[in-house]
Design an enzyme around this catalytic site. Sequence first.
Site, short mmCIF file in Angstrom:
data_model
loop_
_atom_site.label_atom_id
_atom_site.label_comp_id
_atom_site.label_asym_id
_atom_site.label_seq_id
_atom_site.Cartn_x
_atom_site.Cartn_y
_atom_site.Cartn_z
CG LEU A 93 -35.16 -5.24 3.02
CD1 LEU A 93 -33.67 -4.55 3.50
CD2 LEU A 93 -36.07 -6.13 3.86
CG LEU A 140 -30.11 -6.67 0.67
CD1 LEU A 140 -28.98 -5.30 0.81
CD2 LEU A 140 -30.12 -7.38 1.74
CD GLU A 141 -37.51 -8.03 -4.87
OE1 GLU A 141 -38.21 -8.11 -5.58
OE2 GLU A 141 -37.15 -9.10 -4.53
CB VAL A 142 -34.51 -2.33 -2.22
CG1 VAL A 142 -35.79 -0.65 -1.98
CG2 VAL A 142 -33.24 -2.71 -1.25
#
Length: 148
Positions: A93, A140-142
């Site tokens: 994201l 989740l990768e931000v």
Amino acid sequence: MCDPTSESQLWRSSSQIPSPCLICRLDHIVMTVKNIEDTTMFYSKILGMEVTTFKGNRKALCFGDQKFNLHEVGKEFDPKAAHPVPGSLDVCLITEAPLEEVIERLKAFDVPIEEGPVFRTGAKGPILSIYFRDPDRNLLEVSSYVTS
């Protein structure tokens, strides 16, 4: 039913010339989750996503021009993935907020960062990323794009 893995499928033919891309963007992804309430609380409190209700009592997490539609495991809507299971998502994201602000929010809610900040390659160039997990253990990768 058509089997897309069948050897007789025309898309497998190596004699075909490459096709022009027909897709311009992602609209939504369906997430299968153990508990919709836990998921909506996590994504709204941690990442600031907007929780919306549609088609009766279905839930979605909206951000930018995209959304995650939520299906509770065992109560999925048709059509659905062949093997919908919680914890199978691995998604990047993009944030326009300073990555440090995301890190501080994660720390404030005791969400451990598994990796990062680290440099990666995004769809449009270099990104700086952090990795953490949601309540279903989705990765989740931000990330934020690195500007010169």
